[in-house]
Design an enzyme around this catalytic site. Structure first.
Site, PDB file in Angstrom:
ATOM      1  N   GLU A  55     -11.298  11.977  52.391  1.00 25.55           N
ATOM      2  CA  GLU A  55     -10.349  11.224  51.556  1.00 25.55           C
ATOM      3  C   GLU A  55     -10.925   9.847  51.236  1.00 25.55           C
ATOM      4  O   GLU A  55     -10.736   9.328  50.139  1.00 25.55           O
ATOM      5  CB  GLU A  55      -8.996  11.097  52.271  1.00 25.55           C
ATOM      6  CG  GLU A  55      -8.243  12.418  52.398  1.00 25.55           C
ATOM      7  CD  GLU A  55      -8.795  13.342  53.463  1.00 25.55           C
ATOM      8  OE1 GLU A  55      -9.544  12.874  54.342  1.00 25.55           O
ATOM      9  OE2 GLU A  55      -8.495  14.552  53.419  1.00 25.55           O
ATOM     10  N   ASP A  80      -0.140  13.035  54.174  1.00 24.37           N
ATOM     11  CA  ASP A  80      -0.473  12.858  55.598  1.00 24.37           C
ATOM     12  C   ASP A  80      -1.980  12.702  55.819  1.00 24.37           C
ATOM     13  O   ASP A  80      -2.404  12.240  56.874  1.00 24.37           O
ATOM     14  CB  ASP A  80      -0.004  14.085  56.389  1.00 24.37           C
ATOM     15  CG  ASP A  80       1.381  14.542  55.979  1.00 24.37           C
ATOM     16  OD1 ASP A  80       2.287  14.489  56.806  1.00 24.37           O
ATOM     17  OD2 ASP A  80       1.555  14.962  54.811  1.00 24.37           O
ATOM     18  N   TYR A  81      -2.800  13.123  54.864  1.00 24.95           N
ATOM     19  CA  TYR A  81      -4.265  13.062  55.017  1.00 24.95           C
ATOM     20  C   TYR A  81      -4.840  11.811  54.348  1.00 24.95           C
ATOM     21  O   TYR A  81      -6.046  11.646  54.254  1.00 24.95           O
ATOM     22  CB  TYR A  81      -4.940  14.272  54.371  1.00 24.95           C
ATOM     23  CG  TYR A  81      -4.520  15.618  54.872  1.00 24.95           C
ATOM     24  CD1 TYR A  81      -3.778  15.764  56.036  1.00 24.95           C
ATOM     25  CD2 TYR A  81      -4.874  16.774  54.174  1.00 24.95           C
ATOM     26  CE1 TYR A  81      -3.395  17.014  56.482  1.00 24.95           C
ATOM     27  CE2 TYR A  81      -4.498  18.025  54.616  1.00 24.95           C
ATOM     28  CZ  TYR A  81      -3.759  18.144  55.769  1.00 24.95           C
ATOM     29  OH  TYR A  81      -3.392  19.376  56.202  1.00 24.95           O
ATOM     30  N   HIS A 124       2.111  17.540  57.732  1.00 25.53           N
ATOM     31  CA  HIS A 124       2.299  18.010  56.351  1.00 25.53           C
ATOM     32  C   HIS A 124       3.669  17.620  55.825  1.00 25.53           C
ATOM     33  O   HIS A 124       4.207  18.278  54.940  1.00 25.53           O
ATOM     34  CB  HIS A 124       2.162  19.537  56.274  1.00 25.53           C
ATOM     35  CG  HIS A 124       0.874  20.053  56.818  1.00 25.53           C
ATOM     36  ND1 HIS A 124       0.685  20.290  58.150  1.00 25.53           N
ATOM     37  CD2 HIS A 124      -0.296  20.351  56.208  1.00 25.53           C
ATOM     38  CE1 HIS A 124      -0.559  20.739  58.344  1.00 25.53           C
ATOM     39  NE2 HIS A 124      -1.171  20.777  57.187  1.00 25.53           N
TER      40      HIS A 124
END
Lengths: 332, 410
Positions: A55, A80-81, A124
């Site tokens: 990311e 969430d990432y 998630h």
């Protein structure tokens, strides 16, 4: 809503050859939620491609591309990432225009699915919007329906400032009012599921009144718009439900006009309570509507815990909790 | 307990600390001219040894020798010397200005002048650097006006960045110098993105990323290498190994890898190590990597072996963590003196001309400084207004900022 989001990118890529789309599983496969399906086939691998699982790298290269003159619209697979890319967003994307006095800008969009309601557990389901709203230089958008999603995403891609575009994943396949035990309604049977072909925009910074009412104002966005509508219908309270759509810049005029009219305010979001966006809204309402208020402002939010798995519906601020808050505010 | 016994914890430490005798015997330095010069389309796996050696052109006698020599004319070399001398004089004056309270902060280049000055001359107009805070030679050698650099350092009324940035965090699109963030390593990956964009648009421009030895430990470094290698981005990735990350010696970031250049090998990327105090070697290697990028052959990782003679910044005191005389013991010498010696040997320079040039350059810097200070310094004279603080956060000022500006009364 998935189709509307895909269509927004398709339309934007057709209109401006500088618009490029990339992220994890985004190219050949079309994204884990299928939001970019067919774009690589249509526009080629230079316009839509898969990236390494980084990311930081996705956002980092997008900054360089935007500085070059492209308009990247990147996907973070789940909000969430996002954290490995957060430094690039906060320290780089948000401040580039300011620190270079406009010599370099980062007109990019970071799309990410947000929120729970799909038994995704803590990795998630998060709603990190407050982390973006808090950062000067970013715009933060949360659509609640296909029509808005397409118009807001096109507006975001065309905007010359960086935009965080949070897509409530529970709304991808239909409106969701929090009654998880009832059958899913598809968007095809909902008015805002109608998405016009071609180019149109929904302006950033403008809220929409989803349900007019005189007794109490409900400030909500994303999935919570439908939860609030359901709570109003089920309690029979004449609530005015405002869908904020853009969290920053926010539409203060619409908020203030409504609360001055109703004299009561309930704020609903799925994210955790403390330091959440609701706190900012409560402060704004207090600052601008204090003498119109007839009751304390109430907040209905996720609890201050990580997002649980099995206890999802105990965590999720559903229509029953919102309904209780509406009643309490009316009785205050 | 197993036969292996108990574990122990390993923390690398430099060979010498303050009070000790400087020792660089672990820095293996091959003779100048020894390292071969492969063709630019060489396969990365065929030159793995270049990540462990040091490409050098100037020998101790001031001669340019070997396959990397002979690529710069005498005039270009004289210009290079002038750039490095200008940067050194500029640094000296700005350091003094900081001590006089005319600005809050400064970072000098002493010992590292060759790296950015020589690299700049390997680029073409339109190429973009993503620099760190110790590459002002890219601006000096690129003809960027010193007056503007000073205006930025002083945050005065002519500051092109309106007082928003810490001193020396310059920005100039026109001069191929991306706005310096000040956060470490973040821009390494952005350089890769810029280069990817250039390739996506079938352009001819390339990018150069910059990072220090210590910052290679950041995830951004690894993300940059993954993306650069995956998409064969036309980018030159520069690691300036000046031995010290503030007080932390380079062995902490490097771990067991032997050299920083060797980090590129796992990414299938040509990785070269070069004498960073040798103007000719820096230029030759930069030119090689730039040509590779330009010919769409992909990225190159370069480690410049150099030494930070000065403090990290004006907020740092290196005598607290390394011997005072360590810089004198640095085996690759001083970049200005080495190029000067070479030019004297070529018969186009002399001690007298050098002294004369030093005086001229210093006079120019002082004159420019005098003019810059007439437009204000950090705490006195004209400077950007508080109103400017609210501008440029967004393209158009949103209502909440307008209200705050009103509240601030500016």
């Amino acid at each position: 809503m998935v189709e509307a989001i895909r269509d927004a990118m398709d339309v934007s890529m057709q209109r401006d050859e500088n618009v490029v789309v990339f992220g994890e599983d985004v190219g050949y496969f079309g994204g884990v939620f299928r939001c970019t399906q067919g774009l690589q086939q249509k526009f080629g691998t230079s316009r839509c491609f898969d990236t390494p699982i980084s990311e930081l790298g996705i956002v980092g290269v997008a900054v360089g591309m935007a500085a070059y003159g492209l308009r990247p619209c990147v996907e973070i697979q789940f909000a969430d990432y996002m954290y490995p890319g957060y430094d690039q967003i906060v320290s780089e994307v948000a401040r580039l225009r300011y620190r270079s006095n406009g010599e370099f800008t980062a007109p990019l969009v970071v799309r990410m699915p947000t929120g729970g309601g799909i038994f995704g557990g803590q990795t998630h389901s998060q709603s990190p919007e407050a982390l973006f709203v808090h950062v000067a230089g970013l715009k933060t958008v949360v659509p609640s329906n296909p029509y808005d999603a397409k118009g807001l995403l096109i507006a975001a891609i065309e905007d010359n400032d960086p935009v965080i575009f949070l897509e409530p994943k529970r709304l991808y396949n239909g409106p969701f009012d929090g009654h998880h035990d009832r059958p899913v309604t598809p968007w095809s049977r909902h008015a805002q599921g109608e998405v016009p072909d071609g180019h149109y925009t929904v302006p950033l910074g403008k809220a929409a009144i989803r349900r007019e009412g005189a007794a109490v104002t409900v400030l909500a966005y994303g999935t919570m718009v439908f939860v609030a509508e359901a709570a109003a219908a089920e309690t029979g309270i004449d609530a005015e439900v405002i869908d904020l759509r853009t969290l920053l810049p926010y539409d203060l005029e619409t908020i203030v006009a409504s609360v001055q009219k109703t004299g009561r305010c309930v704020i609903v979001h799925e994210a955790t309570l403390t330091g959440g966006y609701g706190a900012e809204l409560a402060a704004l309402v207090q600052e601008h509507c204090f003498y119109s208020l007839e009751a304390p402002i109430a907040r209905v939010t996720g609890w201050d815990t990580p997002y649980p798995h099995a206890q999802e519906w105990d965590y999720f601020p559903g229509p029953a909790r919102v309904g209780r808050a509406l009643k309490a505010v009316m009785e205050a | 307990m197993s036969d292996a016994g108990r574990l122990s914890f390993h923390v690398p430490a430099p060979a010498v600390r303050p009070g000790g005798t400087p020792d660089f015997s672990d820095v293996k330095i091959p003779p100048a001219g020894e390292v071969r010069r492969p063709e630019v389309d060489v396969a990365a796996e065929e030159i793995r040894d270049l990540a462990y050696s040091i490409i050098r052109v100037l020998n101790r006698a001031g001669e340019a020798i070997g396959p990397w020599a002979g690529r710069l004319s005498k005039d270009e070399l004289l210009e290079g010397l002038r750039h490095m001398m200008t940067l050194r004089a500029f640094d000296a004056r700005m350091l003094m200005a900081q001590r006089q309270g005319k600005t809050s902060f400064y970072m000098q280049h002493m010992g590292e002048e060759a790296v950015s000055c020589a690299f700049r001359k390997a680029l073409a107009p339109g190429d973009m650097n993503f620099p760190t805070y110790r590459q002002a030679g890219l601006l000096i050698a690129g003809g960027y006006p010193m007056a503007k650099m000073m205006a930025q350092i002083y945050s005065n009324e002519l500051d092109p960045l309106k007082g928003r940035q810490l001193p020396i965090m310059y920005s100039s699109r026109e001069h191929g110098f991306f706005s310096i963030s000040g956060n470490l390593a973040t821009q390494f990956v952005q350089a890769v993105g810029w280069a990817m964009a250039s390739a996506m648009k079938r352009d001819t421009k390339i990018a150069a990323g910059w990072i220090g030895d210590g910052s290679t430990a950041e995830s951004d470094f690894h993300a940059a290498l993954v993306f650069a290698s995956t998409y064969k981005a036309p980018v030159v990735l520069n690691i300036v190994n000046n031995q010290w990350a503030i007080s932390t010696f380079q062995g902490i970031a490097r771990g067991g890898s032997g050299t920083f250049a060797a980090r590129g090998l796992g990414f299938g990327m040509p990785a070269l190590r070069v004498d960073g105090n040798d103007y000719l070697a820096v230029h030759a290697v930069a030119k090689w990597a730039v040509e590779r990028a330009r010919r769409n052959l992909g990225p190159t990782l370069i480690e410049y072996v150099t030494y930070r003679v000065g403090a990290h910044s004006t907020s740092d005191d290196p005598t607290a963590y390394r011997p005072k005389t360590e810089s004198d013991a640095w085996p690759l010498g001083d970049p200005v003196l080495r190029l000067k010696q070479h030019l004297i040997r070529l018969g186009v320079w002399s001690e007298e001309r050098h002294k004369q040039a030093e005086a001229e350059i210093l006079a120019t810097v002082i004159e420019t400084q005098r003019e810059a200070e007439a437009h204000g310094t950090l705490h006195s004279g004209p400077h950007p207004s508080a109103r400017d603080m609210f501008e440029g956060v967004y393209e158009a000022m949103p209502p909440h900022l307008r209200r705050q500006r009103q509240q601030a009364g500016v």
